[in-house]
Design a protein around this motif. Structure first.
Motif, mmCIF file in Angstrom:
data_model
loop_
_atom_site.group_PDB
_atom_site.id
_atom_site.type_symbol
_atom_site.label_atom_id
_atom_site.label_comp_id
_atom_site.label_asym_id
_atom_site.label_seq_id
_atom_site.Cartn_x
_atom_site.Cartn_y
_atom_site.Cartn_z
ATOM 1 N N MET A 1 58.017 38.298 36.881
ATOM 2 C CA MET A 1 58.410 39.358 37.819
ATOM 3 C C MET A 1 57.236 40.325 38.007
ATOM 4 S SD MET A 1 61.607 40.268 39.130
ATOM 5 C CE MET A 1 63.036 41.227 38.664
ATOM 6 N N LYS A 2 56.819 40.525 39.254
ATOM 7 C CA LYS A 2 55.714 41.449 39.516
ATOM 8 C C LYS A 2 56.278 42.782 40.002
ATOM 9 C CE LYS A 2 51.361 40.220 40.765
ATOM 10 N NZ LYS A 2 50.398 39.520 41.596
ATOM 11 N N VAL A 20 59.265 40.497 52.485
ATOM 12 C CA VAL A 20 58.701 39.485 51.588
ATOM 13 C C VAL A 20 59.415 39.535 50.230
ATOM 14 C CG1 VAL A 20 56.609 38.942 50.240
ATOM 15 C CG2 VAL A 20 56.433 39.359 52.708
ATOM 16 N N VAL A 21 59.644 40.748 49.742
ATOM 17 C CA VAL A 21 60.312 40.933 48.440
ATOM 18 C C VAL A 21 61.754 40.412 48.508
ATOM 19 C CG1 VAL A 21 61.196 42.715 46.848
ATOM 20 C CG2 VAL A 21 58.852 42.864 47.755
ATOM 21 N N ARG A 22 62.441 40.763 49.606
ATOM 22 C CA ARG A 22 63.834 40.358 49.817
ATOM 23 C C ARG A 22 63.980 38.837 49.865
ATOM 24 N NH1 ARG A 22 64.224 43.419 54.336
ATOM 25 N NH2 ARG A 22 65.016 45.318 53.388
ATOM 26 N N ALA A 23 62.959 38.171 50.434
ATOM 27 C CA ALA A 23 63.041 36.716 50.656
ATOM 28 C C ALA A 23 62.809 35.912 49.375
ATOM 29 C CB ALA A 23 62.029 36.305 51.725
ATOM 30 N N GLY A 26 64.012 37.646 42.452
ATOM 31 C CA GLY A 26 63.539 37.320 41.111
ATOM 32 C C GLY A 26 62.024 37.268 40.984
ATOM 33 N N ARG A 27 61.312 37.277 42.117
ATOM 34 C CA ARG A 27 59.845 37.185 42.024
ATOM 35 C C ARG A 27 59.198 38.564 41.883
ATOM 36 N NH1 ARG A 27 57.263 34.299 46.988
ATOM 37 N NH2 ARG A 27 58.339 32.458 46.214
#
Ligand code: NAD
Ligand code: MG
Length: 382
Positions: A1-2, A20-23, A26-27
């Motif tokens: 997780m960044k 980008v975050v929403r898509a 967990g990333r």
């Protein structure tokens, strides 16, 4: 997780960063957000992403927001101190500098001093203070990852080729809405016409910069700063469809280019996932639908914004800050109906002609240059 902090989360780059975050659940995790005054949108973003802190530059708007989100465990900060805290105080691994203008200099420096990586969209900071930021980032072990599509393309074309010498950087430009217009026609350009960009949907300031070609001028200087090349090594190439996002020509004659759709979410995501290319929300380029990839030469006789940028970086010292500050003033004055379209580059040219160069300016000196130019421009053109 960044962990990610977004400086300027309500703007064009900021909202696309959140896409980008929403898509990719967990990333990434959003630890901090900041904007100037659009608290309606910022409140929605806070409720969706639950950051630890959020800053609003406008102090009244910050106070208003604090009341609205008092049911949440989020610290609400204000003013320049708030922007600095978002960059340096949050637990971010990387700060997306999606703020517009030289106002981003101090927060960006604070992020670097705190050891945060930078996903750099805020080109005005790189242009005016790149001579301080780049060496300091190297000393701090901080990665500067370009978000500007051209610089992301160049960065990618350079990856894994450390021992190869760059012959030239080929910096592509769409040419903006007036690519084929005659000089005379540009006299009466309205704000609305200048805001209609043919290939990219962006914030108002950069859209006007694209119409005047000042955006490309800023990008030439940005490329010199980011990739440590001389202005003679940066050649601007017109590519009206914005399919080739830029290229590097190596000394053996090989040209390595990066292509893709005109979707900023690709370079934004790459800055966040570098060195990996991961699935993204962007539609891939359909090569069966491309009719042509045109190439052309910029018309420097009509669009002075580009040759003036070459002059600014060649003269060096504080001159890129003069070029940028004069443009920030003139761009806003045009958007507010105070000066004409062609006056933008006139203001830059005259301001540069009467400026004295300070070698190796400090951040205080760079910001003083801007203050002085704003003061003088109000008197002379306001
Ligand atoms: P924008 O006008 O859409 O958004 C600007 C953001 O900065 C907003 O969130 C605004 O609230 C915030 N902001 C402005 N002044 C502030 C202040 N004083 N304090 C706190 N926040 C403030 O701009 P944009 O188009 O997203 O551009 C942002 C930066 O990215 C610019 O430097 C631009 O040159 C660069 N860039 C943008 C694009 C693009 O496609 N939009 C492409 C390449 C580079
Ligand atoms: Mg660009």
């Amino acid at each position: 997780m960044k962990n990610i902090a977004v400086l300027g989360s309500t703007g064009s780059i900021g909202t696309q960063t959140l896409d980008v975050v929403r898509a990719a659940p967990g990333r990434f995790r959003i630890t901090a957000l900041a904007c100037r005054s659009r608290i309606d949108l910022l409140e929605k973003q806070i409720r969706e992403f639950l950051p630890d802190m959020a800053a609003v530059f406008d102090e009244d708007a910050a106070a208003d927001l604090a009341v609205r989100v008092r049911d949440l465990p989020v610290r609400i900060l204000k003013g320049m101190d708030g922007l600095i805290e978002v960059c340096a105080g949050s637990r971010a691994d990387i700060v997306v500098t999606a703020i517009v203008g030289m106002i981003g200099i101090r927060p960006t420096m604070a992020a670097i001093e705190a050891g945060r990586d930078i996903a750099l969209a805020n080109k005005e900071t790189c242009v005016t203070a790149g001579h301080i930021i780049m060496p300091r980032a190297r000393e701090m072990g901080v990665n500067i990852l370009p978000v500007d599509s051209e610089h992301s393309a160049i960065f990618q074309a350079l990856m894994g080729r450390h021992d190869s010498k760059i012959g030239k950087i080929l910096l592509t430009a769409s040419g903006g809405p007036f690519r084929n217009a005659a000089y005379e026609e540009l006299k009466n350009v309205t704000v609305e016409q200048a805001l209609a960009h043919p290939t990219w949907s962006m914030g108002a300031k950069i859209t006007i910069d694209s119409a005047t070609m000042v955006n490309k001028g800023l990008e030439v200087i940005e490329a010199c700063r980011l990739f440590d090349v001389s202005p003679d090594q940066v050649q601007v190439v017109l590519q009206p469809q914005s399919i080739i996002h830029s290229a590097v020509q190596y000394e053996d004659g090989s040209v390595i280019a990066q292509l893709g759709p005109s979707d900023m979410r690709i370079p934004i995501q790459f800055a966040l996932t570098w060195p990996d290319h991961l699935p993204s929300p962007a539609e891939p380029l359909d090569f069966t639908a491309i009719k042509s990839i045109e190439i052309g030469v910029p018309r420097n006789d009509v669009f002075k914004g580009l040759p003036l940028a070459y002059e600014a970086i060649r003269r060096g010292g504080s001159m890129p800050a003069v070029y940028n500050a004069a443009n920030e003033w003139a761009n806003a004055a045009f958007r507010h109906g105070r000066i004409g379209f062609l006056d933008i580059c006139e203001v830059i040219e005259e301001t540069m002609a009467s400026a004295t160069v300070t070698e190796n300016p400090s951040i205080d000196e760079i910001l003083a240059v801007q203050e002085e130019i704003n003061r003088r421009s109000e008197v002379k053109y306001g």
